[in-house]
Design a protein around this motif. Structure first.
Motif, mmCIF file in Angstrom:
data_model
loop_
_atom_site.group_PDB
_atom_site.id
_atom_site.type_symbol
_atom_site.label_atom_id
_atom_site.label_comp_id
_atom_site.label_asym_id
_atom_site.label_seq_id
_atom_site.Cartn_x
_atom_site.Cartn_y
_atom_site.Cartn_z
ATOM 1 N N ILE A 140 0.851 -1.213 0.000
ATOM 2 C CA ILE A 140 0.000 0.000 0.000
ATOM 3 C C ILE A 140 0.875 1.247 0.000
ATOM 4 O O ILE A 140 0.657 2.191 -0.757
ATOM 5 N N ILE A 141 1.921 1.227 0.830
ATOM 6 C CA ILE A 141 2.809 2.398 0.919
ATOM 7 C C ILE A 141 3.441 2.681 -0.443
ATOM 8 O O ILE A 141 3.447 3.814 -0.921
ATOM 9 N N LEU A 193 0.963 4.147 -2.872
ATOM 10 C CA LEU A 193 0.596 5.528 -2.559
ATOM 11 C C LEU A 193 1.706 6.489 -2.934
ATOM 12 O O LEU A 193 1.460 7.583 -3.423
ATOM 13 N N VAL A 194 2.959 6.084 -2.701
ATOM 14 C CA VAL A 194 4.071 6.943 -3.103
ATOM 15 C C VAL A 194 4.061 7.130 -4.611
ATOM 16 O O VAL A 194 4.287 8.217 -5.137
ATOM 17 N N THR A 224 1.603 7.197 -6.588
ATOM 18 C CA THR A 224 0.533 8.086 -7.071
ATOM 19 C C THR A 224 0.791 9.550 -6.730
ATOM 20 O O THR A 224 0.104 10.433 -7.227
ATOM 21 N N ALA A 225 1.752 9.798 -5.874
ATOM 22 C CA ALA A 225 1.986 11.177 -5.418
ATOM 23 C C ALA A 225 2.825 11.936 -6.425
ATOM 24 O O ALA A 225 4.020 12.048 -6.284
ATOM 25 N N CYS A 226 2.205 12.407 -7.476
ATOM 26 C CA CYS A 226 2.955 13.151 -8.485
ATOM 27 C C CYS A 226 2.573 14.621 -8.411
ATOM 28 O O CYS A 226 1.522 14.976 -7.904
ATOM 29 N N THR A 227 3.425 15.469 -8.902
ATOM 30 C CA THR A 227 3.168 16.906 -8.850
ATOM 31 C C THR A 227 2.899 17.426 -10.265
ATOM 32 O O THR A 227 2.932 16.683 -11.222
ATOM 33 N N ASP A 228 2.659 18.704 -10.391
ATOM 34 C CA ASP A 228 2.108 19.201 -11.627
ATOM 35 C C ASP A 228 2.611 20.608 -11.923
ATOM 36 O O ASP A 228 2.761 21.419 -11.029
#
Lengths: 776, 322
Positions: B10-11, B14-15, B17-21
């Motif tokens: 899960i960790i 989740l990491v 999916t953590a993208c920036t924009d």
């Protein structure tokens, strides 16, 4: 200076003589009241409960416990009719019938394991308007269920939701209160002031939520015991540690992981509580493909020694640091290079508490607090015999340290009259910035340079007294006076700061308040914008940059529902700041060591005004609040922005903050937050040109002329608490930015061949996170 | 254990999916824009002076502004009290001012005066050409372990009191085909030398995701010092047969002695570039104004003297990343 000191000693002695003449007998003389006192504590851990209420149904009077869990309550001499009701959030309500032959009753409350809703109405709060300050109390249950990035329950992020605190957007755990800057907040950890309270580039604060017992944020109407900052006071009290049983608690989160241990050293006599928090993994390094190693840690330790039922000794220690480092080595082993950055606080205090009598308590605190910032470079070349041949070394250090002694006395003159007085002594040591540069080698000259601003010391004496009389002819009056003397090496500064709050109960549930406070700050924070890195340097007040001052007036109207589950308040404030200091435009802090007047923009003014509305529900299965703030905040410096007034960096016209928490079952809690803020000011260039080398040069106009687009975000959290083999476990799932709002975090200008382009960078898209906690 | 495995999976998810924009922001401030006049010139001894005059343009706009009309332009040799008139040439959206008979000399002090109509302005700038160049004593380049980067070290003798320097490097790939001419490209470089890292323009380690500066500027006030400057550069990697390496290349090091106005202009320009780019950890910095010595306009009237040397750097293969 000597005259000032003599005046001080004279006034201090007078106050002490007056109050030492008072004791419970003289206070009670001629009355038909009986004085009850004691402590309220947790029945399982022995933890003293701060702010627990005790209410006598017969006389319809009550009080709350102080920061040592102590109460003093006058009840009828004929106590047969008295029934005391004791309540505290998260604990079963207890009713006891006092023994008429006993004056001291120590009460233990049973904690509720699961987050059962508090249906019990706080009876004392039903009848009083004692809480006169503009303050916001942390609710531990709300904090524990608050949605946080990577499961991080951060106190300052939680407090950013309170009225009066500016919304700062993503990735900023600092507090900006009513137009004030981050250095204008007094952060107290068990009475120890901390200077820099954020880690990891403001992503999380230095307050480890596991250690926190209570936290109170004052944004207006400040008690006179607090001073030294212009905008707010955050008074954080940590746990004392379980005096009977040992416990351990482990939390694994994406951002940080932590261990907390507490228990008795001598059962029933000495307890400890200690915690260590570290960053879980190089998350930022992975996410942003950084070339540097980033690490942080916090260590908290508290020892609690019960000398006797009336006397306690506490030792508190905090150390927190952030490190960034990068190392490179030659492939032939012919050189090594290391660059290292670190910053953090270290602090400790020793606190002695003595319950001299039922109505008089003495607190003596001595300690030290220090903040340091360091940049270090070292490169060594080796010759063929693997001996160092050439070496370069530099070390830049900026520090501020306070040694302090605080003496406080609390008197409970009656259920409605309380008095606190005391004396603070702070010895400030400043090293605004010093660089050592060394170069040694075979083919070039040795260099050993030490350059920097001179270290300075100053001593600050403060005398304060707070007097509070409540429910007198429908009025409550709070008066406080704080007198400060700052003796620096070149000048002595003197200031008197009155604090006044008058509140009038218009109706049994409707209270009107007027608040006035004056505050000052004996140092200035300079934020160096060199190369985009806001490194913080603190410099002492001096002749050309005297202590900053603020004056704040406000009016407040509060309504409480009859069952006290709902609270509605409207507060209007006007705050004026004077003698602010900042860096002039374009100066280099770390290179100008000769003359402060070359780099400082002084005589700055700031004005902040606003209207804050708050609807809060504190009882029942559903709790939360809606806060709406309309505000305006400006700055003006003769040497900045051509002397014109400009909007403050965090000025927002409108901010809406909503928190909703729902107890789904005894084990499961749902929480949601939504914020909306109109755009904050920022700078973009007005024009541009290409220079002869092809670089794009930007030309800026007035400061903060443009506004960002509005900010809004919805976060949700689901926590599940259960017991696995007698161990309490919590799994916490959060979704940050549920509807994936592209809030601008930074605006970045990228130079292309055809000119500059403006981009907004979103830091936090939709982000699901998880954390797991186990208590052994 | 199965429970912990699930948590780890899960960790990781989740990491991931953590993208920036990054999104472009449309800004139009060209309406009612009043351009300023820019003057740019870099004097070098023994080279004819060239001064470029142009209007500024609205930020984030490609709209070209009307060129200013120049009524007179002259250059004064202050030490010899001699005035030279400057010829006016028009080129695209620029105006070029030249005098074929004049070359600045080391240590010379010069002043330019430009009078414009539409808008009516007087632009004045002064600068002093440095007296001489530094003397490079030696230079060596070492490969960095576990990386495609190199660490260079240059020794030189300081030439006087209060001297400002700029160090630049240019790289040229060396190929077997001798008929092919590959130009030198300017390369960014970083350093650990405190003489440079203590300068406010130099990006701190905390500034993330930013490129190193294109040149290193520093100030030395002791005339007796023999100075050593380290610099790190990355010429880029080549990936062949599953191995990472670097190419053979020539490295040209240019050490400039620059005037104070050039130093202040360039260091403030670097500060502006880093501040304008912002920082991932600390957000938006306050804007930085670029220091200009043009009275009545913006830009730079600066000067420098350079010395350079070129070395061959052998490529590497089979680099194991750390």
């Amino acid at each position: 200076m000597i005259l000032y000191m003599n005046n001080y000693i004279y006034r201090t002695v007078l106050i002490w003589i007056f109050f030492s003449l008072l004791n419970e007998r003289s206070v009670q003389a001629g009355s038909h009241l009986k004085l009850l006192s004691g402590t309220i504590s947790d029945s399982q851990s022995g933890e003293l409960l701060i702010g627990a209420s005790i209410f006598d149904q017969a006389t319809n009077t009550g009080t709350i416990t102080d920061t040592h869990g102590h109460y003093a309550l006058w009840i009828s001499q004929n106590c047969d009719s008295s029934v005391l009701e004791i309540s505290y959030l998260g604990y079963s309500v207890k009713k006891i019938k006092p023994d008429c032959h006993t004056n001291i009753i120590n009460i233990k409350l049973e904690p509720l394991f699961y987050n059962l809703p508090e249906f019990a109405i706080n009876a004392y709060e039903q009848t009083t308007s004692e809480s006169v300050h503009s303050s916001f109390s942390m609710n531990k249950k709300e904090l524990d269920n608050f949605p946080g990035i990577a499961g991080e329950k951060d106190l300052l992020k939680y407090l950013q939701f309170s009225p009066g605190v500016q919304m700062t957007g993503d990735g900023n755990a600092n507090l900006y209160v009513r137009g004030g800057s981050s250095d204008q907040n007094l952060f107290l950890l068990d009475d120890i002031p901390l200077f820099h309270v954020s880690h990891l580039g403001n992503i999380t604060s230095t307050f480890n939520s596991d250690m926190i017992k209570t936290a109170e944020l004052y944004t207006g109407g400040f008690p006179a015991e607090y001073g030294g900052r212009l905008s707010s006071v955050l008074d954080v009290r940590t746990k004392d540690g379980d005096i009977y049983n040992h416990h351990q608690q482990f939390t694994i989160g994406l951002l940080t992981s932590k261990i907390l241990a507490e228990g008795p050293i001598l059962k029933g006599k000495v307890s400890y509580v200690a915690s260590i928090r570290v960053n879980t993994m190089p998350l930022l390094k992975w996410l942003y493909n950084l070339k540097v190693d980033f690490s942080m840690y916090d260590i908290n330790l508290k020892l609690n020694y019960i000398i006797s039922p009336e006397k306690r000794l506490y030792f508190s220690f905090y150390n927190g640091n952030d490190h960034i480092k990068t190392n490179i080595d030659g492939s032939d082993g012919n050189f090594t290079s290391a660059v290292f950055n670190s910053w953090g606080n270290s602090a400790f205090s020793l606190r002695y508490y003595n319950q001299i009598s039922q109505i008089l308590q003495l607190n003596l605190t001595a300690g030290k607090t220090k903040y340091h910032y360091q940049e270090k470079n070292n490169i060594v070349y080796f010759n063929y015999q693997e001996n160092p041949a050439d070496e370069f070394y530099s070390n830049f250090v900026s520090e501020i340290a306070d040694n302090f002694i605080i003496i406080k006395t609390n008197y409970s003159l009656s259920n409605k009259m309380k008095l606190q007085s005391g004396y603070d002594f702070f010895y400030h040591t400043y090293q605004p910035g010093q660089t050592i540069i060394k170069q040694s080698g075979i083919d070039f000259s040795d260099i050993n340079i030490q350059k920097g601003y001179a270290s300075t010391n100053s001593s600050e004496h403060s005398l304060f007294a707070d007097f509070n009389i409540s429910d007198f002819l429908g009025f409550s009056l709070y008066t406080g006076l704080r007198e400060n003397i700052l003796i620096s090496q070149t000048k002595t500064f003197h200031d008197i700061q009155p604090r006044i709050i008058v509140s009038k109960k218009i109706h049994s549930n409707l209270i009107f308040k007027f608040l006035y406070s004056k505050l000052w700050q004996p140092f200035h924070l300079l934020t160096n914008n060199g190369a985009g890195v806001p490194a913080d340097y603190r410099i002492p007040a001096m002749e050309i940059a005297p202590p900053s001052e603020s004056r704040q007036e406000g009016v407040n109207l509060s309504y409480f529902s009859p069952d006290r589950q709902y609270e509605f308040s409207v507060e209007m404030y006007y705050k004026k700041m004077d003698k602010l200091t900042d860096l002039k435009e374009g100066v280099a802090y770390t290179l100008n060591y000769d003359n402060w007047s070359d780099i400082l923009a002084t005589a700055g003014k700031g004005i902040s005004k606003g209207l804050e509305l708050m609807l809060r529900k504190t009882g029942g299965r559903s709790t939360g609040w809606v806060g709406i703030t309309l505000s305006n905040s400006t700055r003006q410096f003769p040497d900045l922005n051509s002397g014109l007034s400009y909007p403050y960096k965090y000025d927002r016209l409108l901010a809406v903050k909503c928190l909703f928490q729902q107890q789904l079952t005894n084990k499961m809690n749902f929480s949601a937050t939504w914020v909306y803020g109109s755009g904050t000011p920022y700078n973009i260039p007005q024009s541009q040109f290409k220079d002869i080398e092809g670089n794009t040069v930007l030309i800026y106009g007035n400061l903060n002329e443009f506004r960002q687009k509005s900010y809004h975000r919805l976060d949700v959290d689901l926590s599940y608490k259960t017991k696995v083999k007698k161990h309490e476990c919590t799994i916490d799932l959060s979704i940050i930015n549920v509807y994936n709002r592209r809030n601008p975090y930074i605006y970045t200008i990228i130079n292309q061949d055809e000119g500059a382009e403006l981009y907004s960078f979103t830091l936090i898209p939709v982000l699901p996170t998880v954390s797991f906690e186990i208590k052994l | 254990m199965a429970f912990y495995h699930k948590i780890i999976v899960i960790i990781i998810l989740l990491v991931a999916t953590a993208c920036t924009d990054l999104n472009i922001v449309q800004v139009d401030i060209s309406e009612n824009f009043n351009p300023d006049i820019t003057v740019n010139s870099l004097m070098q001894p023994d080279s004819n002076i060239i001064i470029i005059v142009s209007p500024t343009q609205a930020a984030f706009s490609n709209k070209t502004e009307v060129k200013p009309q120049i009524s007179s332009a002259s250059l004064v040799d202050i030490l010899n009290n001699q005035t030279y008139s400057l010829e006016i040439y028009t080129w695209d959206n620029y105006i070029v001012l030249k005098n074929q008979d004049f070359c600045p000399i080391p240590g010379g002090e010069y002043c330019i005066k430009i009078q414009t109509t539409q808008p009516a302005k007087t632009l004045i700038a002064k600068d002093k050409v440095p007296e001489r160049s530094a003397n490079i004593l030696n230079l060596n380049i070492n490969p960095v372990k576990g990386s495609t980067a190199y660490l260079g070290k240059i020794n030189f003798t300081s030439i006087g009191t209060d001297i400002y320097y700029e160090l630049l490097i240019y790289s040229q790939e060396v190929v077997n085909d001798t008929t092919q001419t590959i130009p030198f490209y300017q390369t960014s470089l970083s350093t650990t030398n405190p003489l440079i890292t203590r300068e406010d323009y130099y990006p701190s380690l905390i500034v993330l995701s930013q490129e190193s500066p294109k040149s290193l500027l520093f100030h030395i006030d002791n005339p007796k010092d023999t100075v050593c400057i380290d610099f790190e550069y990355d010429n880029g990697g080549i990936y062949t047969n599953g191995k990472t390496g670097t190419c053979n290349h020539n490295l040209r090091i240019e050490l400039r002695t620059v005037s104070e106005s050039f130093f202040l202009y360039k260091t403030s320009l670097y500060k502006q570039m880093y501040a304008a780019a912002g920082d991932l950890l600390y957000g938006i910095a306050e804007p930085v104004k670029v220091v200009s010595n043009i009275e009545g306009g913006v830009g730079l009237f600066g000067s420098y003297i350079k010395t350079d040397t070129t070395v061959f750097v052998a490529g590497r293969n089979d680099i194991i990343y750390e």
